[in-house]
Structure formats: structure tokens, C-alpha cells
Design an enzyme around this catalytic site. Structure first.
Site, PDB file in Angstrom:
ATOM      1  N   ARG A  16      70.776  56.161  38.336  1.00 27.40           N
ATOM      2  CA  ARG A  16      71.362  57.356  37.717  1.00 27.40           C
ATOM      3  C   ARG A  16      70.523  57.763  36.499  1.00 27.40           C
ATOM      4  O   ARG A  16      69.525  57.099  36.183  1.00 27.40           O
ATOM      5  CB  ARG A  16      72.818  57.131  37.301  1.00 27.40           C
ATOM      6  CG  ARG A  16      73.062  55.900  36.445  1.00 27.40           C
ATOM      7  CD  ARG A  16      74.393  55.965  35.705  1.00 27.40           C
ATOM      8  NE  ARG A  16      74.278  56.904  34.606  1.00 27.40           N
ATOM      9  CZ  ARG A  16      75.094  57.940  34.410  1.00 27.40           C
ATOM     10  NH1 ARG A  16      76.101  58.153  35.203  1.00 27.40           N
ATOM     11  NH2 ARG A  16      74.901  58.752  33.388  1.00 27.40           N
ATOM     12  N   ASN A  89      62.407  51.416  32.751  1.00 25.99           N
ATOM     13  CA  ASN A  89      63.392  52.356  32.210  1.00 25.99           C
ATOM     14  C   ASN A  89      64.775  51.740  32.002  1.00 25.99           C
ATOM     15  O   ASN A  89      65.506  52.165  31.110  1.00 25.99           O
ATOM     16  CB  ASN A  89      63.500  53.562  33.162  1.00 25.99           C
ATOM     17  CG  ASN A  89      64.762  54.377  32.915  1.00 25.99           C
ATOM     18  OD1 ASN A  89      64.823  55.181  31.995  1.00 25.99           O
ATOM     19  ND2 ASN A  89      65.789  54.152  33.734  1.00 25.99           N
ATOM     20  N   TYR A 155      70.271  47.299  19.767  1.00 21.56           N
ATOM     21  CA  TYR A 155      69.536  48.258  20.598  1.00 21.56           C
ATOM     22  C   TYR A 155      68.237  48.701  19.904  1.00 21.56           C
ATOM     23  O   TYR A 155      67.156  48.680  20.509  1.00 21.56           O
ATOM     24  CB  TYR A 155      70.432  49.471  20.855  1.00 21.56           C
ATOM     25  CG  TYR A 155      69.782  50.581  21.638  1.00 21.56           C
ATOM     26  CD1 TYR A 155      69.646  50.507  23.023  1.00 21.56           C
ATOM     27  CD2 TYR A 155      69.318  51.740  21.002  1.00 21.56           C
ATOM     28  CE1 TYR A 155      69.064  51.539  23.747  1.00 21.56           C
ATOM     29  CE2 TYR A 155      68.740  52.775  21.713  1.00 21.56           C
ATOM     30  CZ  TYR A 155      68.612  52.666  23.085  1.00 21.56           C
ATOM     31  OH  TYR A 155      68.030  53.692  23.807  1.00 21.56           O
TER      32      TYR A 155
HETATM   33  N1  LIG Z   1      70.245  59.083  27.362  1.00 22.02           N
HETATM   34  C1  LIG Z   1      69.730  59.045  26.159  1.00 22.02           C
HETATM   35  O1  LIG Z   1      70.117  59.818  25.260  1.00 22.02           O
HETATM   36  C2  LIG Z   1      68.620  58.073  25.834  1.00 22.02           C
HETATM   37  C3  LIG Z   1      67.976  58.217  24.598  1.00 22.02           C
HETATM   38  C4  LIG Z   1      66.939  57.329  24.290  1.00 22.02           C
HETATM   39  C5  LIG Z   1      66.570  56.344  25.175  1.00 22.02           C
HETATM   40  N2  LIG Z   1      67.219  56.223  26.359  1.00 22.02           N
HETATM   41  C6  LIG Z   1      66.768  55.147  27.256  1.00 22.02           C
HETATM   42  O2  LIG Z   1      66.509  55.668  28.543  1.00 22.02           O
HETATM   43  C7  LIG Z   1      66.779  54.670  29.515  1.00 22.02           C
HETATM   44  C8  LIG Z   1      67.727  55.227  30.553  1.00 22.02           C
HETATM   45  O3  LIG Z   1      68.910  55.626  29.905  1.00 22.02           O
HETATM   46  P1  LIG Z   1      70.013  56.571  30.578  1.00 22.02           P
HETATM   47  O4  LIG Z   1      70.588  57.396  29.486  1.00 22.02           O
HETATM   48  O5  LIG Z   1      69.481  57.216  31.785  1.00 22.02           O
HETATM   49  O6  LIG Z   1      71.094  55.464  30.944  1.00 22.02           O
HETATM   50  P2  LIG Z   1      72.189  55.405  32.106  1.00 22.02           P
HETATM   51  O7  LIG Z   1      73.232  54.478  31.623  1.00 22.02           O
HETATM   52  O8  LIG Z   1      72.570  56.780  32.530  1.00 22.02           O
HETATM   53  O9  LIG Z   1      71.366  54.730  33.315  1.00 22.02           O
HETATM   54  C9  LIG Z   1      70.831  53.439  33.158  1.00 22.02           C
HETATM   55  C10 LIG Z   1      70.655  52.821  34.523  1.00 22.02           C
HETATM   56  O10 LIG Z   1      70.191  51.476  34.311  1.00 22.02           O
HETATM   57  C11 LIG Z   1      70.929  50.624  35.157  1.00 22.02           C
HETATM   58  N3  LIG Z   1      70.999  49.261  34.614  1.00 22.02           N
HETATM   59  C12 LIG Z   1      71.773  48.803  33.605  1.00 22.02           C
HETATM   60  N4  LIG Z   1      71.609  47.493  33.456  1.00 22.02           N
HETATM   61  C13 LIG Z   1      70.723  47.095  34.398  1.00 22.02           C
HETATM   62  C14 LIG Z   1      70.160  45.849  34.765  1.00 22.02           C
HETATM   63  N5  LIG Z   1      70.503  44.717  34.142  1.00 22.02           N
HETATM   64  N6  LIG Z   1      69.263  45.812  35.788  1.00 22.02           N
HETATM   65  C15 LIG Z   1      68.934  46.942  36.454  1.00 22.02           C
HETATM   66  N7  LIG Z   1      69.439  48.147  36.159  1.00 22.02           N
HETATM   67  C16 LIG Z   1      70.327  48.218  35.145  1.00 22.02           C
HETATM   68  C17 LIG Z   1      72.312  51.241  35.272  1.00 22.02           C
HETATM   69  O11 LIG Z   1      73.002  50.772  36.431  1.00 22.02           O
HETATM   70  C18 LIG Z   1      71.971  52.722  35.314  1.00 22.02           C
HETATM   71  O12 LIG Z   1      71.777  53.173  36.637  1.00 22.02           O
HETATM   72  C19 LIG Z   1      67.335  53.474  28.773  1.00 22.02           C
HETATM   73  O13 LIG Z   1      66.310  52.541  28.522  1.00 22.02           O
HETATM   74  C20 LIG Z   1      67.806  54.073  27.458  1.00 22.02           C
HETATM   75  O14 LIG Z   1      67.807  53.141  26.406  1.00 22.02           O
HETATM   76  C21 LIG Z   1      68.240  57.054  26.715  1.00 22.02           C
END
Ligand SMILES: NC(=O)c1ccc[n+]([C@@H]2O[C@H](COP(=O)([O-])OP(=O)(O)OC[C@H]3O[C@@H](n4cnc5c(N)ncnc54)[C@H](O)[C@@H]3O)[C@@H](O)[C@H]2O)c1
Length: 247
Positions: A16, A89, A155
């Protein structure tokens, strides 16, 4: 659109959000993708990616579990023979005040965000070194490397470490045809922000562009970084935040 035909890309946390969009975007650019996630939704991502590259596959895997990482590595190399592009990611961002963070909370965030990145990089770098070709992009955050948000000490620490990892690894890989970069997003709308309406409004108001980013914004930057158009960029953490970290 960048041309990734002939390349195989491996993306973690692609069930996702940002990872899903990165996987689909790389497939659109012509790469065969192996998408992985701890959740079953990764099979839907693979089905969608197959519309662009039908050899694309899904692998279920917990990035914090070395045994599962090794199995995923074997499965992907067995099916697709190589990995040219690695996108680390998968990440979690649970919010807790520092006084309430336990050692278990700390370990969980580090295991997924930092150890997961280390495990998969260890898994696929040897093949990249052998072929003298590789593109690694680690998804970090502005929180840690550039700014800090409240209640995210664990984090922010994991994400700052990823930027250090990126620079240090880039130096070692510089003569081996392997680029290692990080992308640091600000607030990206993935539809499940773990904050209330009021905090969300505050976050948006603090973004100079006046709105959150979309997963495709991050995915387009990643597509550039893994393309040959970005061959001379390595060791960088590139911020994509609508100007949030400027003031
Ligand atoms: N959304 C934001 O605002 C934002 C901002 C900065 C950084 N990020 C980074 O971007 C990346 C993705 O974030 P997102 O917002 O899409 O998150 P999200 O929660 O929408 O998706 C994260 C995905 O990672 C998977 N996941 C979680 N734990 C896992 C594990 N142990 N092994 C395999 N998969 C696992 C989840 O099932 C999920 O599908 C992350 O590293 C997050 O820290 C996101």
C-alpha cells in the site's frame, strides 16, 4: 518517463501507500518488479504491476526477519535471476512521547525501518557488485535527517541512521557502478495519517505549497534516481516536502 526496460526492481513495503506507487511506477517505466510486504495486499500490487510487465511477482516477507528476507531473496533470484534496483521503503511510524517509549517499541521501529534496510541491502548488493550495476534508494523521512516532529524519537533516530547508512555505503560502492541514495518525504497523503483532524490541518498549514504530497510525487523522484539519467548522483538524501523544511 524514464526507460527501465531490462531492469529488475525489488520494492519493500509495497502492499500500500508510497511503496505500492513506487512499484507500479517502476513497472510503468518498463522494469519487471518484485514487490514485497508483510501484508497480503502485496498480491494486488503485483496483479496491477503485471498490466505493465507481466513477469512481475509478489513475495510476502517481514523485512525485520532475517530468515524471511533470505527466503525472499532466494525466491526472487530463482524467478527473476537478478535485482538491479532495490527500494528499501517498508517502514512504520508509531507516535509515542519519549517517556513512554519502551525498549520493545525502540527495537520494533529499528528492526523494521533500519535492520530491514540493512538485511535487503546485504541480500542484493553482492549481485550488483558482480554485475557492476545497481541502484539503491532508501526511503527515509524529513523527520530525523532534516527536521523533527513530536513523539517520534525512535522513528527519527531510525531515519537519520538511514541517511548515514546511505552516505557511507555510497562511498564504498562509488567505483563499483552502484548508486546509493535516499529520498526524504515530508507529509505524503497515504490515506491513513495516524493523527487527528486538528493536527492534520496544522501540518498542512505549515507546508509552504499548502497541501500534502501524493505517493506518485515520491514515486516519480524514485524513478528518476534509479534511471541512468541520475548516474552521477550518489550518497544524497533528497528532500521532497512541498517546502516544509525551508523556514
Ligand atoms: N506517508 C508519509 O507522510 C511519509 C513521510 C515520510 C516518510 N515516509 C516513509 O515512507 C515509507 C512508506 O510509508 P507509507 O506512508 O507508504 O506507509 P504505509 O503504512 O501506508 O505503508 C507501509 C507498508 O509497509 C508494510 N510493512 C510494515 N511493516 C512491515 C514489515 N515488517 N515487513 C514488510 N512490510 C512491512 C505495511 O504492511 C504497508 O503496506 C516508510 O518508510 C515511511 O517511514 C512516509
Amino acid at each position: 518517463m524514464f526507460d527501465l526496460k531490462g531492469k529488475v526492481a525489488f520494492i519493500t513495503g509495497a502492499g500500500r501507500g508510497i511503496g505500492r506507487e513506487i512499484g507500479l511506477n517502476l513497472a510503468r517505466a518498463g522494469a519487471v518488479v518484485a514487490v514485497t510486504d508483510i501484508a497480503d495486499t502485496v498480491f494486488e500490487t503485483a496483479k496491477e504491476a503485471q498490466k505493465y510487465r507481466n513477469e512481475s511477482i509478489a513475495v510476502k516477507c517481514d523485512v525485520s526477519n532475517l530468515e524471511e528476507v533470505t527466503n525472499a531473496q532466494k525466491h526472487v533470484l530463482d524467478k527473476l535471476k537478478k535485482v538491479d534496483i532495490l527500494i528499501n521503503n517498508a517502514g512504520i511510524y508509531p507516535q509515542k512521547p519519549f517517556l513512554q517509549i519502551t525498549a520493545d517499541d525502540w527495537n520494533k521501529v529499528m528492526s523494521i525501518n533500519l535492520f530491514g534496510t540493512f538485511y535487503f541491502t546485504k541480500a542484493f548488493v553482492p549481485g550488483m557488485v558482480e554485475r557492476r550495476y545497481g541502484k539503491i534508494v532508501n526511503i527515509t523521512s524529513i523527520s530525523g535527517p532534516a527536521v523533527v516532529y513530536p513523539n517520534l524519537v525512535h522513528y527519527s533516530s531510525s531515519k537519520a541512521a538511514i541517511s548515514g547508512f546511505t552516505k557511507a555505503l555510497a562511498l564504498e560502492m562509488a567505483t563499483l557502478g552502484i548508486n546509493v541514495n535516499a529520498v526524504a518525504p515530508g507529509a505524503i497523503d497515504v490515506g491513513n495519517m495516524p493523527v487527528g483532524e486538528e493536527t492534520l490541518t496544522q501540518i498542512v498549514q505549515a507546508i509552504p505549497m499548502g497541501h500534502m504530497g501524493k505517493p506518485i510525487d515520491v514515486a516519480n523522484l524514485v524513478a528518476f534516481l534509479v534511471s541512468d539519467e541520475a548516474n552521477y548522483i550518489t550518497g544524497q538524501t533528497i528532500i521532497i516536502d512541498g517546502g516544509y523544511s525551508l523556514p
